[in-house]
Design a protein around this motif. Structure first.
Motif, short mmCIF file in Angstrom:
data_model
loop_
_atom_site.label_atom_id
_atom_site.label_comp_id
_atom_site.label_asym_id
_atom_site.label_seq_id
_atom_site.Cartn_x
_atom_site.Cartn_y
_atom_site.Cartn_z
N SER A 3 0.82 -1.22 0.00
CA SER A 3 0.00 0.00 0.00
C SER A 3 0.85 1.28 0.00
O SER A 3 0.31 2.35 -0.25
N SER A 42 -4.49 -0.95 -0.06
CA SER A 42 -5.01 -0.38 1.19
C SER A 42 -6.37 -0.98 1.53
O SER A 42 -6.63 -1.31 2.70
N THR A 74 -0.98 4.96 0.18
CA THR A 74 -1.03 5.82 -1.00
C THR A 74 -1.59 5.08 -2.22
O THR A 74 -1.93 5.73 -3.21
N LYS A 75 -1.70 3.77 -2.16
CA LYS A 75 -2.29 2.98 -3.24
C LYS A 75 -3.58 2.39 -2.71
O LYS A 75 -3.59 1.65 -1.73
N TRP A 76 -4.70 2.70 -3.37
CA TRP A 76 -6.00 2.36 -2.81
C TRP A 76 -6.30 0.86 -2.84
O TRP A 76 -6.94 0.35 -1.91
#
Length: 119
Positions: free
Chosen positions: A23, A32, A27-29
């Motif tokens: 993630s 996450s 910052t990476k959906w």
């Protein structure tokens, strides 16, 4: 069945930890979202495990085996270094989990009066 629940709890916890790494600090959906889903699943299965296994044993196995597996994933997938201290520590965790499991009282081994008073 409780051992299957514990295994699933461990695997979901490892998947959540891998997602945490992927993630990049939320910052990476996609990773996450997977992180949250995997940890919820892990806690659900750990909770189901606790219906049949003592919390001290279940949690030690869950966390200990999670550490061992995620260390191996880190070494093989994320190219993290492994030194002698890490290797010895992992072996000690495995020995500790096995010893704890072998020396713990299992619910099916408790006297009938003791199991009735726990209800």
């Amino acid at each position: 069945m409780h051992w299957i629940y514990l295994l699933l709890a461990i695997l979901f916890e490892v998947a959540g930890t891998i997602s945490m790494k992927l993630s990049a600090g939320f910052t990476k959906w996609q990773p996450s979202a997977l992180l949250v889903i995997f940890y919820i699943c892990s806690l659900v299965f750990l909770t189901l495990t606790l219906k049949s296994i003592q919390v001290s044993v279940a949690y030690a196995i869950w966390s200990g085996m999670g550490i061992v597996i995620i260390t191996l994933v880190g070494f093989f997938y994320f190219s993290e270094n492994v030194n002698i201290a890490k290797a010895v520590s992992i072996v000690l965790i495995i020995v500790g989990v096995i010893t704890l499991n072998l020396t713990s009282e299992h619910p099916e081994q408790q006297p009938a009066a003791a199991s009735q008073s726990n209800k």
